[in-house]
Design an enzyme around this catalytic site. Sequence first.
Site, PDB file in Angstrom:
ATOM      1  CD  GLU A 230      -1.719   2.342   1.589  1.00 53.12           C
ATOM      2  OE1 GLU A 230      -1.482   3.194   0.699  1.00 53.12           O
ATOM      3  OE2 GLU A 230      -1.674   2.590   2.790  1.00 53.12           O
ATOM      4  CB  CYS A 264      -1.364   7.033   1.663  1.00 51.49           C
ATOM      5  SG  CYS A 264      -2.453   5.955   2.600  1.00 51.49           S
TER       6      CYS A 264
END
Length: 458
Positions: A230, A264
């Site tokens: 990720e 993010c």
Amino acid sequence: MSDVYQTVNPANGEPIESYQMISDDKVRTLVVQAHEAFLEWRKTSFSDRGEILRNIARILRERKDSLCDLMTQEMGKPIRQGGDEVELCAAICEYTADNGADELADEKRPLEGGHALVTYQPLGVILGIQPWNFPLYQVVRYSIANIMAGNTVLLKHAPNVWGSALELEKICREAGLPENVFTVLLIDAKQTAPIIEHEYVRGVTLTGSPGAGSKVAAKAGECLKKSVLELGSNDAYLVLEDADIEKAVKTCVQARVINNGETCVSAKRFIVVDKHYEAFRDAMVDQMQKLKYGDPTDPENDIGPIARDDLRETLHKLVSESIEKGAKCLIGGEVPSGPGYFYPPTVLENLKPGMPAYDEELFGPVASLIRVKDDNEAIEVANDSRYGLGGGIFSKDQARAIDIARNMFDTGMVNINGYRLAQPHLPFGGVKDSGYGREHGGFGMKEFVNAKTVMVIE
């Protein structure tokens, strides 16, 4: 890095705690102990695992205030946002406890002359390499799913939040998790490759930068081990011709600066059609100017410091380079004087490909405004990125927005007319340089299991 790591409060630059890093020999011992723990943990029932996860959730909530204080001290999270992170972690534990048995249950399938079973069996020791921006959530996201699946986990956390890592390990033990099922490794990044190579480590998951992800994936691939990544993103939020501008501005400001802009999956590029651009820009500048940044322990402040001095330097370099290449800075864009690693709310416009604020992930409270002529160009620009983690669409035509999100937006997650972070029951992850694999929603429980076929001939 020396044998001792000193954590620092980013709000004032003052030292917090010193941690003794562990030797390579100690690391190898802990890997073996995690494997030995796995041999027993895999035998436990789903109900027993679930009971421990519920205990973890309970203790997390009981210690919410102290955990919030610790996260604020270590990485500058605004104090009033820490509670949401703790609650999300508790909810993940409870969702996993409630749904794990069903997600991981054997499946009976037809077979000529008999029947077949598909059974999901744990692999063993899983290494997690996690960042600092959500000190508890990033760890809970991968570890709880794997613990429910019957794996044991190792944690290589970012050094600046080692206090949070050790507190979570303590909570797991108090909740009844056996020793060595969840283990914190106080190690340098250079020590991770031998761990991935170790015969008892069966997989690795990383949340971090594309550069770190490519190195970890390469090492895992070299060792024929599975990885889940990720990585970063440059999430685009589209303001289409029929958007509610007031809602769009309010949501986009929140989605840009949450967690100090160090998320993010926060909004970063704001792609606005010509019809609404000036109104959106002026309103966003006005709202960004009204935000308060400063001491993260003050609940009146919206934004705290950047987590480390080097991260602030990187952020400012990317902003400055964008301006040098022709971007216009509407507010902010200057490093303030005084103690702490603060950076002001910043808005850039006139962005073009080749500018960092257009192409790269800016980890901080910096909004990138991009003007397009119409909805079609908005979609093209949104997809003009090497990243693909999240994104957003503002439109009063919900059906059309869903169609765009479903069929045209090249990203792993899309918000429509709002902003939500991770949800325990929905898959989380991206495409392209934002990584691969999924967490949450039951998907994470099956990333590191052996989907084993058993064929029974009658």
